[in-house]
Design an enzyme around this catalytic site. Structure first.
Site, PDB file in Angstrom:
ATOM      1  CB  SER A 103      33.379   6.409   1.042  1.00  0.00           C
ATOM      2  OG  SER A 103      32.787   6.201   2.283  1.00  0.00           O
ATOM      3  CG  ASP A 138      32.375   8.427   5.533  1.00  0.00           C
ATOM      4  OD1 ASP A 138      31.363   9.121   5.771  1.00  0.00           O
ATOM      5  OD2 ASP A 138      32.342   7.432   4.797  1.00  0.00           O
ATOM      6  CG  ASP A 183      30.398   9.106   1.183  1.00  0.00           C
ATOM      7  OD1 ASP A 183      30.814   8.768   2.316  1.00  0.00           O
ATOM      8  OD2 ASP A 183      29.814   8.312   0.412  1.00  0.00           O
ATOM      9  CG  ASP A 242      28.580   6.488   3.285  1.00  0.00           C
ATOM     10  OD1 ASP A 242      29.596   6.745   3.973  1.00  0.00           O
ATOM     11  OD2 ASP A 242      28.598   5.673   2.333  1.00  0.00           O
TER      12      ASP A 242
END
Length: 452
Positions: A104, A246, A248, A250
């Protein structure tokens, strides 16, 4: 061995904490546990596996795929895609399991493994505990029951994932983005292709930064954890707004036309009012965590929207939403869940919905975000301490009680151990920023001395 699963999967320094052996073993354990739970009953199991662009994701992906295939699970490799894309494809393709390799917002040396159950939902705590237990049991020598011959899993690349996911995102928008100029900061991460494609198909004029991942530059001075580049680019290009993801994707944070930050609380407030207007905010309720700014709660009360609070972590927000059939929830950090269209926080979807509100209303993002006034809030991360003792230290409890007496009804204190990093977070809100800084600084010093 300490508990492997945190609030968002298994995470650590790749090839040190998170090794190929661990990734392989957890994948085999997950296959066995889900088979025991009846997830694979009556059919040959399929898993969707994706990753962010980190260099370590290459060998970890190989380990996960090997583990699943060795347990008899067929694997669809979707390549570099955002976490919410892997969750969406797990559901859309009818897969029994999804696996995302990402840490992340963490720095490049870290990586992580997130598992999704059938339908694209995060695994329940009891399933994670069972996977960890089965992994530990076989790590000490108990042999796996391994298929042979035609029973082993088959592996193939699935190249249609990006187009399927982008089509889904654009298809659920309430209106197009024509006439908006938007700067996107992709954090050199998993959405570097997806997000620009989705915003462009929706009609926006784009300036894109942080979209050239090389495996080593993810989150490096860019993205949702470093907004300075985005702020400067929005002002330089005269854009209507900026969107930051960010690693990833999410998460979503935003910047208005003046370069001012719009955080997750403000985004939630804007989307809550937009969804209520089109009768999509079920029960006129929004879910957020204890980290939400007090100003968010006050704004929702003023607007007649009920605010339900949970522990920190988007999984707890999601659990509350699913239990009560709610449509919108999220975190100040930018994890926003729009449950009618996603099973997890989706930064690209959030950014699209936020931009759609700007386009539909004809108002600036700055004006829309002014629905809530952020009270001064100071957050200090204290590293290199024993975070497990944050709730049991008498010295720390005394310091917190003293701070709460000083703040009275105009502020609050929150101390918590991070679920994804080795540190304790000290958060203080107050009517005056200097008082918040002073109290937070003193508490951070006590955390260091009591838990160091």
């Amino acid at each position: 061995m300490g508990r492997l699963f945190g609030t968002d999967g298994v995470r650590g320094v790749a090839n040190a904490d998170l090794t190929a052996e661990l990734a392989l073993g957890l994948s085999v354990a997950a296959a066995h546990v889900l088979a025991e739970a009846g997830t694979f009953a009556g059919h040959r199991a399929t898993a969707v596996v994706g990753r962010d662009p980190r260099a370590s994701g290459e060998f970890l992906e190989a380990a996960v795929v090997a583990g699943l295939a060795s347990a008899g699970v067929d694997v669809l490799r979707v390549g570099v895609l955002p976490t919410p894309a892997v969750a969406h494809l797990t559901g859309a393709l009818g897969a029994d399991l999804g696996v995302m390799l990402s840490a992340s917002h963490n720095a490049m040396p870290d990586n992580g493994i997130k598992f999704f159950a059938r339908g694209g939902h995060k695994l329940a705590d009891e399933l994670e505990d069972r996977i960890e237990s089965v992994y530990a049991e076989h790590r000490t020598g108990a042999p796996w029951d391994r298929p042979t011959g035609a029973g082993v899993g088959r592996v193939r690349d699935y190249d249609q994932g990006l187009d399927q996911y982008v089509a889904h995102l654009v298809g659920v928008l309430p209106n197009r983005l024509d006439g908006l100029k938007i700067v996107l900061d992709e954090a050199h991460g998993a959405a570097s292709r997806v997000s620009p494609e989705a915003f462009a198909r929706a009609g926006a004029e784009l300036v894109t930064i942080g979209a050239v991942p090389d495996g080593l530059n993810i989150n490096d001075g860019c993205g949702s954890t470093h907004l300075d580049l985005l702020k400067a680019a929005v002002v330089e290009h005269g854009a209507d707004l900026g969107i930051a993801h960010d690693g990833d994707a999410d998460r979503c944070l935003a910047v208005d036309h003046s370069g001012a930050e719009v955080d997750g609380d403000q985004i939630l407030a804007v989307l809550a009012l937009a969804m209520r207007e089109r009768e999509a905010l079920r029960e006129d309720t929004v879910v957020a965590t204890v980290m939400s700014n007090l100003g968010f709660k006050l704004a929702m009360e003023r607007e007649g929207i009920r605010f339900v609070q949970t522990a920190v972590g988007d999984r707890y927000v999601l659990e509350e939403m699913k239990e009560h059939g709610l449509a919108l929830g999220g975190e100040q950090s930018g994890h926003v869940i729009i449950l009618d269209h996603a099973t997890t926080g989706d930064g690209t979807l959030t950014g699209l919905m936020l931009a759609a509100r700007v386009a539909q209303s004809g108002r600036t993002l700055r004006d829309l975000a002014s629905v809530m006034e952020r009270l001064p809030q100071v957050l200090i991360n204290v590293p290199d301490v024993d975070k497990a003792r944050v709730t049991s230290s008498a010295e720390l409890a005394t310091a917190v009680a003293e701070a709460e007496r000083e703040l009275g009804s105009t502020g609050r204190v929150l101390l918590r151990s991070s679920g994804t990093e080795p540190l304790v977070r000290v958060m203080v809100e107050a009517a005056d920023i200097e008082q918040a800084r002073s109290v937070a600084g003193r508490l951070a010093d006590v955390v260091k001395s009591a838990l160091g």
